[in-house]
Write an enzyme that holds these catalytic residues in place. Structure first.
Site, PDB file in Angstrom:
ATOM      1  CB  SER A   1       1.393   6.612   4.944  1.00 49.93           C
ATOM      2  OG  SER A   1       0.321   6.748   5.785  1.00 49.93           O
TER       3      SER A   1
ATOM      4  CD  GLN B   1      -2.472   1.119   2.835  1.00 51.78           C
ATOM      5  OE1 GLN B   1      -2.638   0.427   4.012  1.00 51.78           O
ATOM      6  NE2 GLN B   1      -4.118   1.540   2.531  1.00 51.78           N
ATOM      7  N   GLY B   2       0.512   2.338  -1.205  1.00 51.92           N
ATOM      8  CA  GLY B   2       1.445   3.812  -1.192  1.00 51.92           C
ATOM      9  C   GLY B   2       0.694   4.742  -0.985  1.00 51.92           C
TER      10      GLY B   2
ATOM     11  CB  SER C   1      -4.532   6.654  15.459  1.00 52.78           C
ATOM     12  OG  SER C   1      -4.862   7.978  15.119  1.00 52.78           O
TER      13      SER C   1
ATOM     14  CD  GLU D   1      -5.222   8.455  19.668  1.00 53.60           C
ATOM     15  OE1 GLU D   1      -4.844   8.774  20.556  1.00 53.60           O
ATOM     16  OE2 GLU D   1      -4.989   8.473  18.452  1.00 53.60           O
TER      17      GLU D   1
ATOM     18  CB  SER E   1       3.812  -2.784   5.201  1.00 60.05           C
ATOM     19  OG  SER E   1       2.776  -2.263   6.627  1.00 60.05           O
TER      20      SER E   1
ATOM     21  CD  GLU F   1      -5.153  -0.639   6.820  1.00 57.69           C
ATOM     22  OE1 GLU F   1      -4.246  -0.448   7.282  1.00 57.69           O
ATOM     23  OE2 GLU F   1      -6.260   0.622   5.692  1.00 57.69           O
TER      24      GLU F   1
END
Length: 402
Positions: free
Chosen positions: A133, A130-131, A380, A382, A165, A247
């Site tokens: 971030s 996965q590209g 996250s 949050e 990853s 995801e």
């Protein structure tokens, strides 16, 4: 592909049980799927099991048979998972392809894209990364700056991705790029490229544990054919949000990935050996006993809720914003479970390596540490709370000024 199915679930269960007994190699019992670095050391039996499951389509049991999936109903898919577990077997076809990219491509891809990529995901031949971030676009993903310039029959991509990853083992990448610099969210597109394309450079990031599951990925004049654009030009943000729902569904357990952090003996079983029992046969530490019981109830409640959500989604609408609730609930409960196990192990839960610790003890430590990341990746806790607040509860957006 073998023909399985039918309305009689009891008969289907018998078919699955017989098939697993025939095809699952005893040598694979207790092992897991050979993905990432393990693919290079995949045994003959592991490969045979992967190919057998790929032939039935049960690696992606509810995906359409036309693209190599199992074509099963959610109820039948649960039976497959249950019978795998009963035999000590595992789904050998896992990863970003089945958890995130495949479901998204089935929804947004062209017929040609589906025929090209989905079967290779279903048989486990191709691994994806996965590209998304970037160094300057983490929580604010829409601030990404990797550019894709229109060069006629292809895009020329330049930029950098971070925390990619498994990039060093992946065959293909699904990637967000900026195709319009005048707009933020509406200037992003979703493209695919072969990791062997000239200009793609992967640098593994070495962690304190010595492992390198994450990478930096540098893209320098990478040519991406126009047919590798998924969805409309500048429509990538909508697709990315959908993919992230898949995801989070996977991290919550719908894709099976979260489960590995809850692997091994249950806390109540572990406590019998490391804490001991009282005269009534109960865990000797009353406070610990109470916390173990609460965590077990939380996990059971989550599992039942996940099963209900799966049944409710059989209308094939896929995951919704509710996956944010599921992701937070699952990762929180599993982290609490891991903390309990480390507490139960006492000083035997402090090891990283060495003869003074059993393999089980070292595995619990690694799972405990690895599980800390689950409340960060996939968005996250949050960020999930903000999604729950805005999209489910309808509360005002706290990130916008009054």
């Amino acid at each position: 592909m073998a023909d399985f199915g039918g309305d009689d679930l009891d008969a289907f269960r018998t078919e699955v049980r017989d098939w697993v007994a025939k095809h699952f190699p005893p040598s694979c019992k207790g092992k897991g799927p050979a993905i990432g670095p393990e693919r290079a050391s995949e045994t003959a039996d592991q490969k045979a099991w992967r190919l057998a499951v790929g032939e039935t389509g049960w690696g992606a049991p509810t995906w359409p048979r036309a693209y190599g999936g199992g074509g099963l109903t959610p109820a039948q898919a649960r039976i497959v998972n249950q019978e795998f577990g009963r035999a000590g077997a595992y789904n050998p076809i896992v990863g970003m392809g089945t958890m995130m990219f495949g479901p998204t491509l089935l929804e947004y891809g062209t017929e040609e894209q589906k025929k090209r990529h989905i079967p290779l995901i279903c048989n486990g031949e191709v691994q994806w990364c996965q590209g998304f971030s970037e160094p300057g676009a983490g929580s604010d993903l829409a601030a990404l700056q990797t550019r894709a310039e229109d060069k006629g029959d292809h895009y020329l991509v330049n930029g950098q991705k971070i925390w990619t990853s498994g990039a060093q083992w992946a065959d293909w990448c699904f990637c967000l790029v900026r195709t319009d610099t005048t707009k933020k969210h509406e200037g992003i597109s979703f493209v695919l490229f072969d990791m062997k394309t000239p200009g793609v450079e992967v640098r593994p990031i070495r962690l304190i544990s010595g492992a390198s599951p994450f990478c930096e990925t540098f893209l320098t004049d990478v040519k991406v054919p126009k047919e590798n654009l998924v969805g409309p030009l500048n429509g990538g943000w909508t697709i990315a949000k959908r993919l992230l729902q898949h995801e989070r569904n996977g991290l919550a357990g719908g894709g099976g990935s979260a489960g590995r952090y809850g692997s091994g003996r249950a806390p109540e079983q572990l406590a019998k050996d490391y804490v001991g029992l009282d005269a009534q046969g109960r865990i000797a530490d009353g406070d610990l006993r109470t916390r173990i019981a609460k965590n077990a109830m939380d996990l059971k409640a989550f599992q039942l809720t996940a099963m209900r959500a799966m049944v409710e989604s059989k209308g094939n609408q896929g995951p919704s914003a509710a996956t944010s609730i599921m992701k937070n609930a699952a990762t929180g409960a599993l982290q609490e479970r891991a903390e309990l196990c480390i507490e139960i192990l006492g000083s035997q839960g402090l090891g990283w390596e060495g003869d003074g610790f059993s393999e089980e003890e070292l595995t619990f430590v690694r799972n405990w540490l690895g599980g800390k990341a689950t409340t960060i990746y996939g968005g996250s806790a949050e960020i999930q709370n903000n999604i729950i607040s805005k999209r489910i509860l309808g509360l005002p957006d706290a990130t916008k000024s009054a």
